[in-house]
Design a protein around this motif. Structure first.
Motif, mmCIF file in Angstrom:
data_model
loop_
_atom_site.group_PDB
_atom_site.id
_atom_site.type_symbol
_atom_site.label_atom_id
_atom_site.label_comp_id
_atom_site.label_asym_id
_atom_site.label_seq_id
_atom_site.Cartn_x
_atom_site.Cartn_y
_atom_site.Cartn_z
ATOM 1 N N MET A 128 0.982 -1.155 0.068
ATOM 2 C CA MET A 128 0.062 -0.046 -0.116
ATOM 3 C C MET A 128 0.883 1.198 0.041
ATOM 4 S SD MET A 128 -2.881 1.103 2.437
ATOM 5 C CE MET A 128 -4.083 0.036 1.658
ATOM 6 N N VAL A 129 0.677 1.985 -0.978
ATOM 7 C CA VAL A 129 1.361 3.278 -0.828
ATOM 8 C C VAL A 129 0.693 4.744 -0.505
ATOM 9 C CG1 VAL A 129 2.699 4.906 -2.608
ATOM 10 C CG2 VAL A 129 2.574 2.321 -3.158
ATOM 11 N N ILE A 130 1.387 5.091 0.588
ATOM 12 C CA ILE A 130 0.854 6.533 1.037
ATOM 13 C C ILE A 130 1.459 7.762 0.503
ATOM 14 C CG2 ILE A 130 0.505 7.760 3.280
ATOM 15 C CD1 ILE A 130 -1.071 4.868 3.109
ATOM 16 N N GLN A 131 0.810 8.699 -0.233
ATOM 17 C CA GLN A 131 1.503 9.873 -0.861
ATOM 18 C C GLN A 131 1.333 10.729 0.262
ATOM 19 O OE1 GLN A 131 2.499 9.975 -3.883
ATOM 20 N NE2 GLN A 131 1.969 7.839 -4.409
ATOM 21 N N MET A 132 2.700 11.043 0.785
ATOM 22 C CA MET A 132 2.626 12.036 1.789
ATOM 23 C C MET A 132 2.574 13.605 1.185
ATOM 24 S SD MET A 132 2.945 10.388 4.608
ATOM 25 C CE MET A 132 3.289 11.829 5.579
ATOM 26 N N ALA A 133 2.569 13.945 -0.057
ATOM 27 C CA ALA A 133 2.373 15.157 -0.595
ATOM 28 C C ALA A 133 0.910 15.626 -0.348
ATOM 29 C CB ALA A 133 2.835 15.356 -1.939
ATOM 30 N N LYS A 134 -0.115 14.505 -0.288
ATOM 31 C CA LYS A 134 -1.473 14.847 -0.148
ATOM 32 C C LYS A 134 -1.799 15.403 1.352
ATOM 33 C CE LYS A 134 -3.265 11.340 -3.338
ATOM 34 N NZ LYS A 134 -4.177 10.103 -3.576
ATOM 35 N N PHE A 135 -0.957 15.250 2.376
ATOM 36 C CA PHE A 135 -0.922 15.830 3.538
ATOM 37 C C PHE A 135 -0.716 17.121 3.597
ATOM 38 C CE2 PHE A 135 -0.650 11.159 4.602
ATOM 39 C CZ PHE A 135 -1.874 11.063 5.447
ATOM 40 N N ASN A 136 0.568 17.583 2.978
ATOM 41 C CA ASN A 136 0.931 18.697 2.688
ATOM 42 C C ASN A 136 2.477 18.891 2.022
ATOM 43 O OD1 ASN A 136 1.151 21.729 2.734
ATOM 44 N ND2 ASN A 136 0.711 21.916 4.785
ATOM 45 N N THR A 137 2.906 19.730 1.454
ATOM 46 C CA THR A 137 4.307 19.856 0.788
ATOM 47 C C THR A 137 5.313 20.268 1.909
ATOM 48 O OG1 THR A 137 3.997 22.014 -0.018
ATOM 49 C CG2 THR A 137 3.444 20.059 -1.551
ATOM 50 N N VAL A 138 4.741 20.764 3.023
ATOM 51 C CA VAL A 138 5.632 21.349 4.281
ATOM 52 C C VAL A 138 5.037 20.471 5.394
ATOM 53 C CG1 VAL A 138 6.480 23.152 5.551
ATOM 54 C CG2 VAL A 138 6.016 23.496 3.043
ATOM 55 N N LEU A 139 5.750 19.440 5.723
ATOM 56 C CA LEU A 139 5.380 18.649 6.896
ATOM 57 C C LEU A 139 5.988 19.176 7.864
ATOM 58 C CD1 LEU A 139 5.450 15.397 4.973
ATOM 59 C CD2 LEU A 139 3.341 16.722 5.254
ATOM 60 N N ASN A 140 5.468 19.574 8.831
ATOM 61 C CA ASN A 140 5.840 20.512 10.247
ATOM 62 C C ASN A 140 4.984 19.991 11.301
ATOM 63 O OD1 ASN A 140 7.106 22.074 11.752
ATOM 64 N ND2 ASN A 140 6.437 23.915 11.008
ATOM 65 N N GLY A 141 5.897 19.562 12.586
ATOM 66 C CA GLY A 141 5.287 19.505 13.748
ATOM 67 C C GLY A 141 4.570 18.460 14.365
ATOM 68 N N ARG A 142 4.902 17.926 15.401
ATOM 69 C CA ARG A 142 4.287 16.715 15.942
ATOM 70 C C ARG A 142 2.578 16.706 16.010
ATOM 71 N NH1 ARG A 142 8.255 13.365 18.153
ATOM 72 N NH2 ARG A 142 10.183 14.289 18.646
ATOM 73 N N PRO A 143 2.097 17.594 16.245
ATOM 74 C CA PRO A 143 0.712 17.334 16.121
ATOM 75 C C PRO A 143 0.080 17.034 14.709
ATOM 76 C CG PRO A 143 0.912 19.353 17.468
ATOM 77 C CD PRO A 143 2.401 18.810 16.950
ATOM 78 N N ALA A 144 0.733 17.722 13.748
ATOM 79 C CA ALA A 144 0.351 17.324 12.471
ATOM 80 C C ALA A 144 0.706 15.944 12.117
ATOM 81 C CB ALA A 144 1.148 18.452 11.364
ATOM 82 N N ALA A 145 2.009 15.428 12.467
ATOM 83 C CA ALA A 145 2.255 14.127 12.339
ATOM 84 C C ALA A 145 1.550 13.174 13.204
ATOM 85 C CB ALA A 145 3.724 13.985 12.746
#
Length: 89
Positions: free
Chosen positions: A1-18
């Motif tokens: 299964m492939v998870i596209q991280m860019a769908k979450f955002n192109t700037v991945l920042n902070g523990r709460p967002a993770a």
């Protein structure tokens, strides 16, 4: 299964967002990770902060096991962040 991280955002920042991303990934996989690997695709991600990477990747490894998590398509800055969090202190 492939998870596209860019769908979450192109700037991945902070523990709460993770934490939110981890919960969403659990919903997306819905038990499939027991049978197949989870491929984390960072194509299109411009920034990955150490706090985000640590929270997400450690949560995934704890839940699914290190052998089930594969990381692909990392830009140089993303690869460097992943290397830093995986370096033993």
């Amino acid at each position: 299964m492939v998870i596209q991280m860019a769908k979450f955002n192109t700037v991945l920042n902070g523990r709460p967002a993770a934490k939110e991303a981890f919960l969403r990934i659990q919903q997306i996989t819905n038990g499939a990770a027991e049978k197949e690997s989870i491929v984390i695709d960072f194509s299109g991600v411009e920034v990955l902060t150490p706090s985000y990477a640590d929270e997400l990747l450690q949560s995934l490894k704890t839940k699914y096991g290190s052998d089930k998590i594969k990381i692909i398509n990392t830009a140089p800055s993303v690869a460097e962040t992943i290397q830093v969090i995986n370096t033993p202190t």
